[in-house]
Design an enzyme around this catalytic site. Structure first.
Site, PDB file in Angstrom:
ATOM      1  N   GLY A  56       0.671  -1.178  -0.096  1.00 53.61           N
ATOM      2  CA  GLY A  56       0.054   0.118  -0.067  1.00 53.61           C
ATOM      3  C   GLY A  56       0.776   1.317   0.058  1.00 53.61           C
ATOM      4  O   GLY A  56       2.102   1.295  -0.158  1.00 53.61           O
ATOM      5  N   VAL A  58       1.624   4.990   1.970  1.00 51.33           N
ATOM      6  CA  VAL A  58       1.480   5.664   3.380  1.00 51.33           C
ATOM      7  C   VAL A  58       1.535   7.289   2.986  1.00 51.33           C
ATOM      8  O   VAL A  58       2.259   7.881   2.152  1.00 51.33           O
ATOM      9  CB  VAL A  58       2.594   5.368   4.198  1.00 51.33           C
ATOM     10  N   ASP A 168       8.602  -9.833   7.967  1.00 50.50           N
ATOM     11  CA  ASP A 168       9.305  -8.748   7.122  1.00 50.50           C
ATOM     12  C   ASP A 168      10.095  -7.742   7.927  1.00 50.50           C
ATOM     13  O   ASP A 168      10.261  -6.556   7.490  1.00 50.50           O
ATOM     14  CB  ASP A 168       8.011  -7.934   6.245  1.00 50.50           C
TER      15      ASP A 168
END
Length: 371
Positions: A56, A58, A168
């Site tokens: 996505g 930010v 991650d």
């Protein structure tokens, strides 16, 4: 055609109904729920973009009370939202100085968004990959950041009510506040472990970022996927912090440089140095400790890696108390792979060299890394 449209609308209605029931079930445990229009207002119609990742975009935002926030809009999803909400609530219940605070969320149809605290000093990669990062932060601060991340991971693995495997850990996902205190961010790949467990019983997909992903994630014969997979990623990040470059170096002329931990290990084992030549005795000790801890964390067999609690303990010991572990013997995925989180589909195109047949796969009780 009309029947198909009706069925789609019915599924959409049922999914939204399930979401509302789940939110009611969580009650006060759920973080604040934002409306899409509220997020548009907070971000001034998405004017200031802070960054974009695999999941996505930010944006910088400012709430009515003047508090700065970071709003992450996830890619459109076709899922029913249950898993998203379960993870939102679990992450929202975490509370640790080294974990970014989730302030709220938004879910409407296929739209998903997360609202986090705003951290003004961006992410760790901006400093360790710069021209002269050690003059910006200094070795003492880098070491503090490394220990802070370790404490945050220890909390996720063992300290919070729902154990979380991040999957991650990398410099891009370590954010820094105004005092350069590190906070683990971006839980887009995170998986929740059963209470009192550290091993994931099932993994429907592969997750991580090439260069940081643990061997057992893409080669199940090495071991089981667990919290130790985060330990491996942390170790790679630790070595990058010392080396000041990405662990994947497509331009490397020497094949030994392709697998970053091998390159560093050989230099350190031979008494060499991979950091600046003008260091003091104190900074030499810091870099050596970071190297040794990184080597233990990147051991090929998960059982031979320390827990994050042990990593914190090792980091706080003196250099004389730390041992040099065996050299890891598995090579990394092909260095030309794109440095983005990947899924099951991308595994088909991944080239992974074989494990060295001369090195035994040992699942015996590991050394604790201390003399």
């Amino acid at each position: 055609m009309a029947v198909v449209i009706f069925l789609k609308l019915q599924r959409k209605y049922n999914a939204q109904e399930n979401i509302e029931k789940l939110l009611k079930q969580y009650g006060s445990l759920a973080p604040r729920r934002y409306k899409i229009m509220s997020l548009k207002k907070i971000t001034h119609s998405f004017q200031a973009k802070l960054g974009r990742g695999g999941f996505g975009t930010v944006y910088e935002g400012k709430q009515s009370d003047g508090r700065m926030v970071a709003v992450k809009f996830l890619h459109d999803s076709t899922s029913n939202g249950d898993e998203f909400l379960n993870e939102v609530v679990s992450i929202g219940r975490t509370s640790h100085i080294n974990i970014v605070s989730l302030l709220g969320f938004c879910i409407k149809g296929s739209k998903r968004a997360l609202v986090y605290e705003y951290l003004p000093n961006s992410s760790l990669d901006k400093y360790i990959y710069s021209e002269n990062p050690k003059t910006v932060l200094g070795w003492d601060k880098l070491y503090e950041i490394a220990i802070g991340v370790a404490r945050g991971l220890e909390y996720l693995h063992r300290g919070c009510s729902t154990h979380i495997v991040h999957f991650d850990i990398k410099p891009q996902n370590i954010l820094l506040d105004e005092d350069f205190c590190p906070k683990i961010a971006d839980f887009g790949l995170a998986k929740l472990c059963p209470p009192k467990e550290s091993v994931l019983s099932s993994m429907a997909d592969l997750r991580g970022t090439i260069g940081f992903i643990a061997p057992e994630v893409f080669s199940r014969g090495v071991g089981v996927v667990s919290t130790k997979s985060d330990v491996y990623s942390y170790g790679m990040m630790m070595l990058e912090m010392v080396g000041g470059r990405k662990n994947l170096k497509p331009s490397a002329q020497n094949p030994s440089e392709v697998y970053f931990s091998h390159w560093i290990y050989d230099r350190v084992a031979e008494g060499g140095d991979i950091a600046a030549s003008d260091m003091t005795n104190k900074t030499e000790e810091i870099t050596r400790k970071m190297d040794l801890v990184g080597f233990w964390c990147t051991q090929t067999i998960p059982a031979n890696r320390p827990s994050m609690g042990r990593v914190v303990e090792m980091s706080e010991r003196s250099l004389d108390e730390l041992e040099l572990p065996p050299k890891p013997y598995i090579t990394s995925p092909r260095q030309s792979m794109d440095l983005e989180p990947y899924s099951q589909h991308s595994l088909d195109t991944m080239s992974v060299q074989s494990i060295d047949s001369t090195a035994p796969l040992s699942n015996s009780e590991p050394s604790d890394g201390l003399r």
